[in-house]
Design an enzyme around this catalytic site. Structure first.
Site, PDB file in Angstrom:
ATOM      1  N   ASP A  50      57.783  -5.726  11.284  1.00 46.91           N
ATOM      2  CA  ASP A  50      58.366  -4.463  10.827  1.00 46.91           C
ATOM      3  C   ASP A  50      59.645  -4.147  11.597  1.00 46.91           C
ATOM      4  OD1 ASP A  50      57.691  -1.548   9.498  1.00 46.91           O
ATOM      5  OD2 ASP A  50      58.607  -1.337  11.473  1.00 46.91           O
ATOM      6  N   TYR A  55      67.409   0.119  13.798  1.00 48.35           N
ATOM      7  CA  TYR A  55      67.049  -0.523  15.070  1.00 48.35           C
ATOM      8  C   TYR A  55      68.168  -1.447  15.544  1.00 48.35           C
ATOM      9  CZ  TYR A  55      62.221   0.756  13.700  1.00 48.35           C
ATOM     10  OH  TYR A  55      61.088   1.411  13.291  1.00 48.35           O
ATOM     11  N   LYS A  84      63.868  -0.787   6.535  1.00 50.73           N
ATOM     12  CA  LYS A  84      63.972   0.598   6.063  1.00 50.73           C
ATOM     13  C   LYS A  84      65.428   1.003   5.880  1.00 50.73           C
ATOM     14  CE  LYS A  84      60.118   1.253   9.262  1.00 50.73           C
ATOM     15  NZ  LYS A  84      60.388   0.314  10.339  1.00 50.73           N
ATOM     16  N   HIS A 117      63.415   5.663   5.403  1.00 44.49           N
ATOM     17  CA  HIS A 117      63.013   5.885   6.796  1.00 44.49           C
ATOM     18  C   HIS A 117      62.620   7.336   7.105  1.00 44.49           C
ATOM     19  CE1 HIS A 117      63.699   3.803  10.932  1.00 44.49           C
ATOM     20  NE2 HIS A 117      62.653   4.592  10.973  1.00 44.49           N
TER      21      HIS A 117
END
Length: 281
Positions: A50, A55, A84, A117
């Protein structure tokens, strides 16, 4: 809920199989440590990874996936990869572009799961339409949301053609979200936990320690087992090999109903992450 091993899956509302257990890479920066963590997880039997655009580590995750698949001798179809769409990319065209960008960075041909998200007011419906398009065109195997409360889901589903397959939310013994979970179950939405270990804040909890001692397990293992027995998909984050292995050793014991209730009893509706009803990013 009997989940027997790392490769066991739950069937999403569209028939797609999603592993109950995976590895998360939130706050793991690009670099060799990240690549190694993903590779290590795959080597030790993890099949779900994931990540998210925000990120900033999709390239490293992609590299870890490629190297991990090669070493483990498995095909792309045996993995379940999630990313996401970030808040700044919400909207119809921009969500489709964000999907393509994630694929390019990961160097993958498709994602197994693509999520919105955060429920940015006034923006998530257009994004959902984009995700529906990607899904209908067969470019993504499953679509879902993250950090959606009941009222967000109700609002989304008023206009949606497709019910989200997954809702990934902050979930741990201090934030059990029972109402949300019931709602998700009633609508065939699989709940998934992020920050299942409450970013480490529960590891010295006395009640959990007592339960852990009883089963000869770690507190982390007890929490992750509790997730699974509650029917919640879980994706603990770790970069250390021994921890990646230990986190996954949750298939050889079963918590009693009484212990499950004791853990439920730790709930304080306490969040370590942002409040989905009150965030400004």
């Amino acid at each position: 809920m009997t989940v027997k091993n790392l490769k066991d899956t739950t069937t999403l509302n569209n028939g797609v199989q999603m592993p109950w257990f995976g590895i998360g890479v939130f706050k793991v920066e690009e670099g060799p440590e990240l690549v190694e963590a993903v590779k290590t997880a795959i080597k030790h039997g993890y099949r779900s990874i994931d990540t998210a655009a925000i990120y900033g580590n999709e390239e490293g995750v992609g590299q870890g996936i490629r190297e991990g698949m090669k070493e483990a001798g498995i095909s792309r179809e045996e993995l379940f990869v999630t990313s996401k769409v970030w808040n700044a990319d919400l909207g119809y065209d921009s969500s489709i572009a964000a999907y393509e960008k994630s694929l390019n960075k990961l160097e993958l041909e498709y994602l197994d799961l693509f999520l919105i998200h955060w429920p940015v007011e006034g923006k998530y419906k257009e994004s959902w339409r984009a995700l529906e398009t990607l899904y209908k065109e067969g470019r993504v195997k499953a679509i879902g949301v993250s950090n959606f409360q009941i009222h967000h889901l109700e609002d989304l589903m008023k206009d949606a053609e497709i019910v989200p397959m997954v809702n990934q939310v902050e979930y741990h013994p201090r934030l059990t979200q029972k109402g949300l979970q019931t709602f998700c179950m009633e609508h065939g939405i699989q709940m998934e936990a992020w920050s299942p270990l409450m970013q480490g804040q529960l590891l010295d909890n006395q009640v959990l320690q007592e339960i852990a001692d009883k089963y000869n397990k770690s507190v982390a293992q007890v929490i992750l087992r509790w997730d699974l027995q509650n029917g919640v998909v879980t994706i603990p984050k770790s970069t250390k090999e021994h921890r990646i292995v230990e986190n996954a050793e949750v298939f050889d014991f079963m918590l009693t109903e009484e212990d499950m209730k004791r853990i439920d009893g730790l709930n304080q509706n306490h969040r370590v992450g942002p409040d989905p009803d009150n965030f400004d990013f």
